[in-house]
Design an enzyme around this catalytic site. Sequence first.
Site, PDB file in Angstrom:
ATOM      1  N   ASP A 185       0.838  -1.193   0.000  1.00  0.00           N
ATOM      2  CA  ASP A 185       0.000   0.000   0.000  1.00  0.00           C
ATOM      3  C   ASP A 185       0.878   1.249   0.000  1.00  0.00           C
ATOM      4  O   ASP A 185       1.851   1.349   0.746  1.00  0.00           O
ATOM      5  CB  ASP A 185      -0.895  -0.017   1.241  1.00  0.00           C
ATOM      6  CG  ASP A 185      -1.998   1.028   1.177  1.00  0.00           C
ATOM      7  OD1 ASP A 185      -2.282   1.527   0.071  1.00  0.00           O
ATOM      8  OD2 ASP A 185      -2.586   1.330   2.228  1.00  0.00           O
ATOM      9  N   CYS A 219      -7.718  -1.680  -5.634  1.00  0.00           N
ATOM     10  CA  CYS A 219      -6.731  -1.869  -4.580  1.00  0.00           C
ATOM     11  C   CYS A 219      -7.530  -1.689  -3.298  1.00  0.00           C
ATOM     12  O   CYS A 219      -8.577  -2.307  -3.147  1.00  0.00           O
ATOM     13  CB  CYS A 219      -5.564  -0.895  -4.729  1.00  0.00           C
ATOM     14  SG  CYS A 219      -6.013   0.776  -5.228  1.00  0.00           S
ATOM     15  N   ARG A 225      -2.759   2.397  -6.626  1.00  0.00           N
ATOM     16  CA  ARG A 225      -2.246   1.304  -7.443  1.00  0.00           C
ATOM     17  C   ARG A 225      -3.121   1.071  -8.670  1.00  0.00           C
ATOM     18  O   ARG A 225      -2.628   0.784  -9.762  1.00  0.00           O
ATOM     19  CB  ARG A 225      -2.141   0.040  -6.587  1.00  0.00           C
ATOM     20  CG  ARG A 225      -1.025   0.094  -5.568  1.00  0.00           C
ATOM     21  CD  ARG A 225      -1.090  -1.013  -4.525  1.00  0.00           C
ATOM     22  NE  ARG A 225      -2.045  -0.725  -3.460  1.00  0.00           N
ATOM     23  CZ  ARG A 225      -2.167  -1.443  -2.354  1.00  0.00           C
ATOM     24  NH1 ARG A 225      -1.389  -2.508  -2.176  1.00  0.00           N
ATOM     25  NH2 ARG A 225      -3.044  -1.119  -1.421  1.00  0.00           N
ATOM     26  N   SER A 226      -4.431   1.213  -8.502  1.00  0.00           N
ATOM     27  CA  SER A 226      -5.346   1.039  -9.632  1.00  0.00           C
ATOM     28  C   SER A 226      -5.123   2.104 -10.696  1.00  0.00           C
ATOM     29  O   SER A 226      -5.161   1.828 -11.899  1.00  0.00           O
ATOM     30  CB  SER A 226      -6.802   1.098  -9.136  1.00  0.00           C
ATOM     31  OG  SER A 226      -7.054   0.110  -8.163  1.00  0.00           O
ATOM     32  N   GLN A 266      -1.327   8.250  -5.990  1.00  0.00           N
ATOM     33  CA  GLN A 266      -1.418   8.924  -4.701  1.00  0.00           C
ATOM     34  C   GLN A 266      -0.123   9.532  -4.176  1.00  0.00           C
ATOM     35  O   GLN A 266      -0.173  10.314  -3.228  1.00  0.00           O
ATOM     36  CB  GLN A 266      -1.933   7.933  -3.648  1.00  0.00           C
ATOM     37  CG  GLN A 266      -3.394   7.549  -3.829  1.00  0.00           C
ATOM     38  CD  GLN A 266      -3.841   6.558  -2.775  1.00  0.00           C
ATOM     39  OE1 GLN A 266      -3.540   5.381  -2.865  1.00  0.00           O
ATOM     40  NE2 GLN A 266      -4.547   7.039  -1.772  1.00  0.00           N
TER      41      GLN A 266
END
Length: 421
Positions: A185, A219, A225-226, A266
């Site tokens: 993450d 995710c 991540r997506s 992010q």
Amino acid sequence: MEDEFDEIEQRNGWQMAFMKIKITAGQYDYSIQDAKKAENRPRNRYRDVSPYDHTRVKLKRADNDYINACLVKSPEANRSYILTQGPLPSTSGHFWLMVWEQRSKAVVMLNNVIEKGTIKCAQYWPLGEENGGDDIITFEEEQIRIALLDEDVRSYYTLRTLQIEDMVSGNTRDIFHFHYTTWPDFGLPDSPAAFLNFLSAVRDSGSLSADVGPPVLHCSAGIGRSGMFCMVDACLVMVEKNQDMDNIEVQNILLEMRRYRMGLIQTPDQLRFTYLAIIAGAKTILKHGRLELPTCENNVGVSANSNNDSEPEAPPPPIPPKKSRSQEFRDKASKETVSPVNVKAEKPIVNTETDDIAKREHEIRKRKREEKRHSMEERLSKMRKKQHDSEIWKKQRSLLQYIGIGVVVVTGVFLLYKYYF
């Protein structure tokens, strides 16, 4: 694009580049009223990650059509993706209903259920009896049933074949579940090469094609991540289409995708890795005409933490399934006698005995998969028959109740008539 990467790298400007994207996208004035409704708030995993009203996916067969998911498009790449949060226990049925209604061929999972001691996603698919779980999960309210048909565990991702059944129509469909198991993450994959292997496997399955429903990517929040996955894939499609990577404007493409779902990518490190993966993938596309990865077992390529001092090597192909002991022994012997640089030039070693062993093992695995599929079909058939018999009994019971009420009424009327007349 490489010059842009080098320029940002040399001035250590990834934080500034990321903040520029964040500030620009922060000026988008899109409504999120549906996500803020009282009845929908429990369906959101995070309070600050909401789908836009104009791009949110709507459930068709539900009293409440809300799910925290957005349809993200890249018109230039002719790609569409559904980006969603990791399902909650209360929304797992909604998740699978969306997969069914949107005709998706694959679910791409980029997180683990538990990360750093925190639950990031519900266990929304069947673990399988071999892993101490069930082979089948039924979501009664949504009338959706999920069965685990096959599971192929690889070094950094797992490929599952699931069967999704619409219990209303009785129709079924097999889908792929690509689970990236080593992507932390807010972190990065081991290397762009490892990520490109995973992307190549998803592509080769046909799950990203325009003739099937959009793949469902998630995710934990469905943005970091997506967002990286759909950014890299879309940009590489553009490279394939134009046979040129110099005109790929990564930051502008990301800003356009953020018009469909907030917060895609992010962190500055995720932005940097996205560039690295696109550059590495673009080089092999321009060399081979497609995302064709050379034969190599190790994950060679640009490290996510390396400087860009040297030219990134072409990434390897998807990591193959777990090998038999005989195959591992043969590979080890081959590596001890031939240097890695010359492996491609050498003719493959032929060993009839080990080939026969590997072939027999392959046939045994294939037979076991078929037996498991057949057993699963029998169990599903019995479950459908049981459900059908139960529905017939409910109808008969209702009819008997009506008949009983009718008898009581007629008897009552008759007794009243006798009493008064």
